[in-house]
Design an enzyme around this catalytic site. Structure first.
Site, PDB file in Angstrom:
ATOM      1  N   LYS A 127       5.312   0.114  13.182  1.00  0.00           N
ATOM      2  CA  LYS A 127       4.850   1.047  12.051  1.00  0.00           C
ATOM      3  C   LYS A 127       4.243   2.130  12.405  1.00  0.00           C
ATOM      4  O   LYS A 127       4.397   3.170  11.542  1.00  0.00           O
ATOM      5  CB  LYS A 127       4.006  -0.043  11.428  1.00  0.00           C
ATOM      6  N   ILE A 181       0.859  -1.312  -0.199  1.00  0.00           N
ATOM      7  CA  ILE A 181      -0.188  -0.048  -0.126  1.00  0.00           C
ATOM      8  C   ILE A 181       0.936   1.270  -0.107  1.00  0.00           C
ATOM      9  O   ILE A 181       1.882   1.702   0.833  1.00  0.00           O
ATOM     10  CB  ILE A 181      -0.887  -0.047   1.264  1.00  0.00           C
ATOM     11  N   GLU A 236       7.278 -12.290  10.474  1.00  0.00           N
ATOM     12  CA  GLU A 236       8.509 -11.866  10.808  1.00  0.00           C
ATOM     13  C   GLU A 236       9.312 -13.080  10.784  1.00  0.00           C
ATOM     14  O   GLU A 236       8.725 -13.843  11.434  1.00  0.00           O
ATOM     15  CB  GLU A 236       8.811 -10.847  11.666  1.00  0.00           C
TER      16      GLU A 236
END
Ligand code: NAP
Ligand code: HSE
Length: 438
Positions: free
Chosen positions: A204, A135, A189
């Site tokens: 984030k 995105i 991860e």
């Protein structure tokens, strides 16, 4: 085309292999992709099988050989972890090389130091892939929404946990099974605790908050709760009460109109949250992420798409490389226009005849209510190679019926030919509605 831009790749795992695959197949993409060349690639294990085919002469187990290689102009860090990733990024910057990284853990903790070093060296560190997978959200916050005063950034920004929560809520799949799947799909991860404990989402939101509100926050000050203590009973009860449970990350301004000289109070947190089913974030399922940005004067905008995985993340990494390629074009040409910002076209396109467009069709026909009429209509479609997804009869009035047909994907010309043939039948009174379906 001038000299190609030499890329040094640190890591050839999920994201690195995705990046290599785009660079190696430039056909049909922006011509700037053709100007990118992989010149050196660092991995841990030279013998591991890879999702990208790279000449063994490019591979090394020593990342310094990548960063220090004079033919490497841009270092792409997709190895993950804090060290040696941070030191390698700093070394690349010190050598005057721009960096593209997907490493939110490093940027959330060392972004200030890295940005200062990059400014001092006159290079860029671009991080589109660090948040939201495929995105575009970093560039919109830096550029497209620049005229706004951002009030709030909130969303689902961890693909692994959203995948897990969706599979559990919709299909009742066991947690242990679904987390294994997320790992196999390349979403998680290397230590999936970063995902399920909420640390990745906290990295984030720290990055998004810094961009949205213009100043960094301390990563360790973000209250963070993951999904590991979430009880499926609560998912069930919330559902019955009209809510979905989502792992939300939020950063919100708590003072309006604060001048830039005072510290801006923010509420920033990550935790499982009940979201009303009619809220746009409630319908974000699977590996998808969505980020809602509330700004003044724009109002609400939502960015939605695949939040993890090889292809989507590589798409964001390559976008950053192309930005650097564009900047190089400006530097090296007398024209001085960035090819990505200047309106340009690089091939011919044309619109095909509508009869050639392949779509699903919805057709409503008024007919006499004769026995076997559905079968006869079905046969005509069959004769024109139109496969039917569903065909249903509704009563129109006493001696008339309405037959609704939804086809599979076919050409408009096949529908036209079928309708011409159907209309010749005496029992057909006409086509009363026609639409396409997606
Ligand atoms: P991955 O599949 O584990 O790949 C890591 C790669 O780096 C591997 O090729 C590994 O080599 C190499 N590597 C690690 N440490 C190294 C070292 N010290 N020296 C040389 N090579 C080293 O990880 P990934 O999923 O691609 O993620 C990479 C980065 O992108 C992470 O920062 C992650 O947070 C971020 N990211 C991932 C996604 C996603 O969907 N996966 C999305 C957005 C951002 P070997 O293959 O030989 O072990
Ligand atoms: N592990 C991360 C996630 C990768 O699942 O969202 C994308 O940043």
């Amino acid at each position: 085309m001038g000299k190609r831009i030499g890329i040094g790749l640190l890591g050839l795992g999920t994201v690195g292999a995705g990046v290599a695959n785009i660079i190696q197949t430039p056909l049909g993409r922006n011509p700037l992709v053709e100007g990118i060349e992989l010149v050196r690639v660092a991995v841990r294990d030279l013998n591991r099988s890879r999702a990208a085919s790279i000449p063994s002469s490019l591979l090394t187990q020593n990342p310094l050989e990548v960063v220090d290689d004079p033919s490497v102009e841009v270092v792409v860090e997709v190895m993950g972890g804090i060290e040696p990733a941070r030191s390698l990024i700093m070394r690349a910057i010190a050598a005057g090389k721009s960096v593209v990284t997907a490493n939110k853990a490093v940027i959330a903790r060392h972004g200030v130091e890295i940005a200062a070093a990059a400014r001092a060296s006159g290079v860029y560190v671009l991080i589109e892939a660090a948040v939201g997978g495929g995105i575009p959200i970093i560039e919109p916050l830096k550029q497209s929404l620049g005229g706004n005063r951002i009030l709030k950034v909130s969303g689902i920004i961890n693909g692994t946990t959203n995948y897990i929560l969706s599979r559990i809520a919709k299909e009742g799949v066991a947690y242990s099974e679904v987390i294994k799947e997320a790992q196999e799909l390349g979403y998680a991860e290397s230590d999936p605790a970063a995902d399920v404990e909420g640390f990745d989402a906290a990295d984030k939101i720290a990055i998004l908050s810094g961009l949205a509100f213009g100043g960094p926050i301390k990563r360790e000050s973000i209250p963070t709760e993951g999904i590991t203590n979430l009880n499926s009973l609560d998912v069930d009860y919330a559902n019955k009460l009209g809510y979905e449970i989502k792992l939300l990350a939020v950063a919100e301004r708590l003072a309006q109109g604060t001048d830039n000289s005072t510290s801006l109070p923010l509420a920033v947190w990550v935790r499982p949250t009940l979201v009303p089913k009619e809220h746009p974030l409630a319908g974000v399922n699977g590996v998808n992420n969505a980020i809602l940005v509330e700004g003044d004067p724009i109002g609400n905008v939502m960015f939605y798409g695949p939040g993890a995985g090889a292809g989507p993340t590589a798409s964001a990494v390559v976008a950053d490389i192309l930005n650097l390629a564009g900047i190089r074009v400006i530097k090296n040409s007398t024209n001085c226009l960035d090819p990505l910002l200047a309106g340009s076209s690089w091939r011919n396109c044309h619109v095909v005849d509508p009869s050639e467009i392949i779509q699903k069709h919805y057709l409503r026909l008024k007919t006499k209510d004769n026995p076997g009429v559905i079968g006869r209509i079905g046969s005509v479609f069959g004769n024109h190679d139109v496969s039917i997804q569903s065909i249903v009869q509704f009563a129109a009035n006493e001696d008339e019926a309405e037959i609704v047909v939804i086809t599979h994907e076919v050409k408009q010309s096949q529908i036209t030919a079928s309708l011409n043939a159907i209309n010749t039948q005496e029992e057909i009174k006409g086509l009363t509605a026609q639409m396409v379906c997606i």
